[in-house]
Design a protein around this motif. Structure first.
Motif, PDB file in Angstrom:
ATOM      1  N   TYR C  94       0.584  -1.324   0.159  1.00  0.00           N
ATOM      2  CA  TYR C  94       0.117   0.181  -0.037  1.00  0.00           C
ATOM      3  C   TYR C  94       0.630   2.122   0.123  1.00  0.00           C
ATOM      4  O   TYR C  94       1.083   2.007  -1.020  1.00  0.00           O
ATOM      5  N   GLU C  97       2.377   1.408  -4.063  1.00  0.00           N
ATOM      6  CA  GLU C  97       1.105   1.982  -4.816  1.00  0.00           C
ATOM      7  C   GLU C  97       1.249   3.472  -4.328  1.00  0.00           C
ATOM      8  O   GLU C  97       1.255   4.774  -5.394  1.00  0.00           O
TER       9      GLU C  97
ATOM     10  N   PHE D  62     -11.907   3.065   6.819  1.00  0.00           N
ATOM     11  CA  PHE D  62     -12.227   4.219   5.371  1.00  0.00           C
ATOM     12  C   PHE D  62     -12.863   5.967   6.303  1.00  0.00           C
ATOM     13  O   PHE D  62     -12.814   6.951   5.160  1.00  0.00           O
ATOM     14  N   PHE D  92     -10.854  -5.434   2.922  1.00  0.00           N
ATOM     15  CA  PHE D  92      -9.387  -4.965   3.775  1.00  0.00           C
ATOM     16  C   PHE D  92      -9.001  -4.187   2.263  1.00  0.00           C
ATOM     17  O   PHE D  92      -8.312  -3.899   2.721  1.00  0.00           O
ATOM     18  N   GLU D  93      -8.455  -5.643   1.094  1.00  0.00           N
ATOM     19  CA  GLU D  93      -8.120  -4.835  -0.109  1.00  0.00           C
ATOM     20  C   GLU D  93      -8.403  -3.337  -0.594  1.00  0.00           C
ATOM     21  O   GLU D  93      -8.003  -2.469  -0.524  1.00  0.00           O
ATOM     22  N   TYR D  94      -9.806  -3.315  -0.911  1.00  0.00           N
ATOM     23  CA  TYR D  94     -10.411  -2.122  -1.248  1.00  0.00           C
ATOM     24  C   TYR D  94     -10.559  -1.047  -0.126  1.00  0.00           C
ATOM     25  O   TYR D  94     -10.076   0.258  -0.956  1.00  0.00           O
ATOM     26  N   ILE D  95     -10.394  -1.746   1.319  1.00  0.00           N
ATOM     27  CA  ILE D  95     -10.608  -0.331   2.359  1.00  0.00           C
ATOM     28  C   ILE D  95      -9.223   0.255   2.388  1.00  0.00           C
ATOM     29  O   ILE D  95      -8.979   1.598   2.031  1.00  0.00           O
ATOM     30  N   SER D  96      -8.104  -0.779   1.579  1.00  0.00           N
ATOM     31  CA  SER D  96      -6.773  -0.180   2.571  1.00  0.00           C
ATOM     32  C   SER D  96      -6.298   0.513   1.116  1.00  0.00           C
ATOM     33  O   SER D  96      -5.897   1.483   1.645  1.00  0.00           O
ATOM     34  N   GLU D  97      -6.402  -0.267   0.361  1.00  0.00           N
ATOM     35  CA  GLU D  97      -6.226   0.817  -0.754  1.00  0.00           C
ATOM     36  C   GLU D  97      -6.894   2.744  -0.837  1.00  0.00           C
ATOM     37  O   GLU D  97      -5.282   2.713  -1.118  1.00  0.00           O
ATOM     38  N   ALA D  98      -8.154   2.447  -0.808  1.00  0.00           N
ATOM     39  CA  ALA D  98      -8.792   4.070  -1.216  1.00  0.00           C
ATOM     40  C   ALA D  98      -7.991   4.562  -0.043  1.00  0.00           C
ATOM     41  O   ALA D  98      -8.101   6.054  -0.088  1.00  0.00           O
ATOM     42  N   VAL D  99      -8.176   4.323   1.144  1.00  0.00           N
ATOM     43  CA  VAL D  99      -7.268   4.636   2.508  1.00  0.00           C
ATOM     44  C   VAL D  99      -6.378   5.536   2.272  1.00  0.00           C
ATOM     45  O   VAL D  99      -5.800   6.647   3.023  1.00  0.00           O
TER      46      VAL D  99
ATOM     47  N   SER E  96     -14.200  -3.140  -8.235  1.00  0.00           N
ATOM     48  CA  SER E  96     -14.540  -2.819  -6.878  1.00  0.00           C
ATOM     49  C   SER E  96     -13.589  -1.338  -6.868  1.00  0.00           C
ATOM     50  O   SER E  96     -14.257  -0.573  -6.042  1.00  0.00           O
ATOM     51  N   SER E 100     -14.476   2.551  -5.058  1.00  0.00           N
ATOM     52  CA  SER E 100     -14.277   2.871  -3.486  1.00  0.00           C
ATOM     53  C   SER E 100     -12.986   3.806  -4.107  1.00  0.00           C
ATOM     54  O   SER E 100     -13.340   4.341  -2.709  1.00  0.00           O
ATOM     55  N   HIS E 101     -12.472   3.637  -5.022  1.00  0.00           N
ATOM     56  CA  HIS E 101     -11.617   4.936  -5.005  1.00  0.00           C
ATOM     57  C   HIS E 101     -12.818   6.548  -5.101  1.00  0.00           C
ATOM     58  O   HIS E 101     -11.971   7.514  -4.380  1.00  0.00           O
ATOM     59  N   MET E 104     -14.863   6.929  -1.742  1.00  0.00           N
ATOM     60  CA  MET E 104     -13.888   8.097  -1.200  1.00  0.00           C
ATOM     61  C   MET E 104     -14.005   9.167  -1.242  1.00  0.00           C
ATOM     62  O   MET E 104     -13.630  10.750  -0.954  1.00  0.00           O
ATOM     63  N   PHE E 116     -19.511   4.203   3.116  1.00  0.00           N
ATOM     64  CA  PHE E 116     -18.856   2.821   2.139  1.00  0.00           C
ATOM     65  C   PHE E 116     -19.258   1.967   3.301  1.00  0.00           C
ATOM     66  O   PHE E 116     -19.294   1.010   4.065  1.00  0.00           O
TER      67      PHE E 116
END
Lengths: 162, 162, 162, 162, 162
Positions: C94, C97, D62, D92-99, E96, E100-101, E104, E116
């Motif tokens: 994370y 990226e 989030f 986990f993956e989508y929240i981690s990335e967006a946050v 997804s 998600s992005h 946010m 979310f």
């Protein structure tokens, strides 16, 4: 507190006064053609007039967001149609991701809804099934046509903030 | 409702009056050179004049978006060419992703189309095949040249919203 | 149509009048120090004067983009150097990226080029090799120094659109 | 050309005049509490006064970027603390990335540094170790407190471009 | 330095004067309906009046961000609810991530908090459990309702910077 019934369609939509753009890539032409026709059939079924539908093509899916921009000033909603099939390089992944994000964002610049008609498939068969070209398939173009009319009507009804 | 034929090319394009920029990275030089030449050949075949083509290089693919910006004010469309090959670290993945996203977005700032000529390959052989350097290969540079002319002509024909 | 030779370096660059910023994280200090020194050596070799080089550090790689902003007003180009090593959690993924994307974008806000000196390695050995600390290694800092001078010169020569 | 020593800390920092915000999610409360306390202890050790520290919570990770915005006008730097543990879905993956992306970007809107205190762990044990709750653990909150003071001081010293 | 207790809820919230929007996709209708009802029950429990709750639907999760925009001008906070289930293509992953992005980011444009409520599940059973439709399940809609009231109250209390 209008509690719309939850199901496939929440109510009837009338596309009589809508202008709809369809932008499609040209790779995997048989599948693309079926998807575009599926969308067209549904749009007409919902009352959209033929002279209010504009179709434009771009070479590949990376060009879809720019294709959407070409039509943005002429229509009320755009359907972007492309078919990406996983190959041996990572081209599929990076194109799919960049295009998905930009098709989402382009709505902000257009201030109009965009219907996501990008198939991101691992095999040709998956694409054919989603274009209704297999015996057990279903043409997703039809869903996109319905979504286009619904979204165009709804953003008009609401004081949508872009 | 102009229903363009769906296939490899939808119509003839004339590049006679177009100015085209090519920005390329310099890693994997043999492959890059073939791709750039493939693009050049196609551009000329479609009528683009040599004095209307600008070629600039940058060290690596991360620099491609800035390279595009260098030429943005001088041309009608830019082709960005780079070759990334998967290595043992995660450099390939993070560069590929960051560059793909920025090459998509740079079109907004240029208000001009960008042709995505970034090969994201797992092996050297995959890159060579996509530059027409293997017996069964095909030079993608040629496709990018054609796409550049088509997109430059189309955004001009439409009241494109950037 | 200037067709620059495709290879490692396309021509000679002179850094005599350039101001260069280096921002580095402090994790994996041995590797970082080698990379920073590799960049410094190359910058001086290309004529950049010591008093025109500013070095600043930040705690970790997540802080690199803000570190770049600290120097943005003082220099013509910034090299951002950090070393991320895959650990047992997903922190590596994370951070890598988010930092990669922001280092790409920060160029827009600076209106100046940024050289990406972030190693995203799966092992310590990979990082050491890329800092020239192993027998078969190569110090990437040297490449970054060269890229910094080249990009600073090139964006100056072109009517770059930011 | 000030060449700061490369190591854990590059010099002494004084937080006496700083205002620091801490925003934390409330999931995995034991770990969160330890991390927040670790940050608090370090902030005080570096001279930050208790009445200059604001702590606010949000339900989950989030909400962290919005939590940061709540405090942005009141402080010089914000530490965002959350603990995400991999579950059976892809949440986990989508929240981690967006946050992660938004915590990076929020610095631009605040024009102030943000310290990334989001643990993205595959197991509960990994989170506990990073909060100093295991025998061989280390409380990352302490590092975040130190980073907050350092970054707040540094962006003040430099003519930082936001 | 108010040190709020770290736990599930940090204090009591009163939704009496809040206007709340719920936007939901219509795929996986049984699960969606349970989630929407879970959110509604909690909102009313916290004092939100029925005539201050607006519910709108969109066809699929890709349309959620535009759906949020439809309600943005009418409410103080929006809950976006959708259920994505992994299928055989990569549609799940790209939708997804893009959704998600954008969910946010839409908070920046609304200048209001967004909750979310997107389930990104690998199986139907995972979705049912998170909607409280299995014996050991828990209805996440309830958590989202509570988070909506909390966040709307908190951004009002703070001089939130959007």
């Amino acid at each position: 507190m209008p509690w719309a019934g939850i199901g496939k369609v929440d109510r009837k939509y009338d596309g009589t006064n809508l202008r709809v753009g369809i932008v499609h890539a040209r790779w995997n032409s048989e599948v693309i053609e079926a998807l575009v026709n599926g969308a067209l059939d549904k749009l007409k079924e919902l009352g959209v007039k033929e002279h209010n539908i504009i179709i434009e093509s771009v070479p590949g899916s990376f060009e879809l967001p720019t294709g959407v921009r070409m039509l943005a000033n002429k229509v009320d909603v755009v359907i972007a149609i492309g078919v990406l099939i996983k190959g041996s390089t990572m081209h599929f992944e990076y194109i799919s991701e960049a295009v998905s994000h930009e098709l989402m964002k382009v709505q902000r610049f257009m201030r109009k809804p965009l219907i996501f008609g990008l198939l991101t498939c691992l095999t040709d068969e998956q694409a054919q099934a989603r274009a209704g070209l297999t015996s057990d398939g279903h043409n997703h173009g039809s869903d996109w046509g319905a979504a286009a009319v619904e979204m165009a009507v709804k953003v008009e009804e609401h004081p949508t903030l872009w």
